[in-house]
Enzyme design. Sequence first.
Site, short mmCIF file in Angstrom:
data_model
loop_
_atom_site.label_atom_id
_atom_site.label_comp_id
_atom_site.label_asym_id
_atom_site.label_seq_id
_atom_site.Cartn_x
_atom_site.Cartn_y
_atom_site.Cartn_z
N ASP A 1 -3.73 0.69 -5.74
CA ASP A 1 -2.30 0.54 -5.54
C ASP A 1 -1.76 -0.80 -6.01
O ASP A 1 -0.59 -0.91 -6.40
CB ASP A 1 -1.96 0.74 -4.06
N THR B 1 0.78 -1.24 0.00
CA THR B 1 0.00 0.00 0.00
C THR B 1 0.82 1.29 0.00
O THR B 1 0.72 2.09 -0.93
CB THR B 1 -0.97 -0.02 1.19
N ASP C 1 -9.49 -3.95 -0.38
CA ASP C 1 -8.29 -4.60 0.13
C ASP C 1 -8.57 -5.45 1.37
O ASP C 1 -8.14 -6.60 1.45
CB ASP C 1 -7.23 -3.55 0.45
#
Length: 474
Positions: free
Chosen positions: A243, A72, A196
């Site tokens: 990301d 991240t 995520d």
Amino acid sequence: MLTFCAVILTFLALGSSIPLQARRKAPHKLLLISFDGFRWDYDQDVDTPNMDIMNNDGVKAKYMTPAFISITSPCHFTLVTGRYIEKHGVIHNMYFNVTNWQKENYLSTQGISPWWDNGTLPIWITAQRQGLKTGSLFFPGGNATYGGETVNFKRVEGRLHNYSNEAEWKQNVETVMTWFTEEDLDFVALYFGEPDSVGHKYGPESQERKDMVRQVDRMVGHIRNRVKHHGLESKLNIIIIADHGMTKVQKGSDEIVLKDIPDFSFNDLQFHLVDYGPAGFLLPKEGKLEKVYQALKGAHPKLNVYKKEDVPKRLHFSNNARIPPLVLYGEPGYVIHSYMKFQFNKGEHGFDNDVMDMKTIFRAVGPSFKKGLIVEPFESVQVYALMCELLGITPEPHDGDLEVTKNMLLMDNEKDTGLVPYMLMLFNKKNALTSWTLLSSCAKAPDPCSLADEKYDVLSVVMCTTADIHWPQW
């Protein structure tokens, strides 16, 4: 004649009764949105009507390749600096000190400015130094100070933050809209911690992940509706990125446990950072580097071990003093355990960025972008130069190239600048009508300014130079 037109424009600006603003403003505002861990293909097994509409209204990349290591904070900092990780120095989510073994978790590291402030500036600081106003809401790096300067407006999440709260997502969007409208910010970076979290907990193929993608899609629709509600559609460009992707973690007897590798001993290490997905760092004690390297190299079929100087050049993860002497990463699906199997996530990232499951998304919409365009894949390091172009700022040194993304943008003669309606307010109705009559000829002329002569007023000349504008119907 073009020079003459430019002089007239300058004259109008200086001579009008409308004062010029003291600070500089971007050509259009820009909202950068990150949905952490949104894999490139997450919209292919779930209906995403709002993202589909955005694709039709703007630009979609087939996929985007993140930086390595694909975690991240390092990847987000690449996005907002245009630097590979070895250049910007934020090499991990965790701050660590190899001397005293201090390690700080992700959220604590957000507030440790020396970890972030390595001489590479995020776009919000560069923009501020060139006269713009910026904000960060939960965005990695947004809580740090750079050369004594912080982002103008910010919100930072707490230690036990719930990233999946859809009601809070809407509140955060409204905060951003307020920043744009009431505080007149030019740039905001907005971060969402999903999908995520659910990808880690339940796995990338789980129903929970699919449900979260639907929530993300609802939020994309909500954001665009709020943009329209606040009258920002013609003023605001939106870029949606992530990301990294996510892949399923392999479980079983062939998992990587360093303690079980023959001839390897933690007693030979001064420091280690493992048990954090598939990537790890080792600092052997003095004189032990070769012993540790030889013990690990080829010891497990799913474990990659490199001396930092030998990490493949394409990964751009060698040339930084913070990177320890040995860099480890697992093959897709294989995480690295230290003494025993401490990691229980069903999904992980941090793997080689060539792995398709690590690829992520890029979407864009707004007055500067073409519509219905699908572009070829590119690296995330390219986003920074594009954002600087959109904001009209001079970028810091970076590793990207604007030519990679410039094809997404409308040419100047395709944009609706809105200049002439503003200029018309400075003149009376008679002059405006005279200028409007001239416009029909100007719009068809190869050199519009050549048609302006002594029988037309000053505004006519200005309107000739802006004949590419989409004119309103009065």
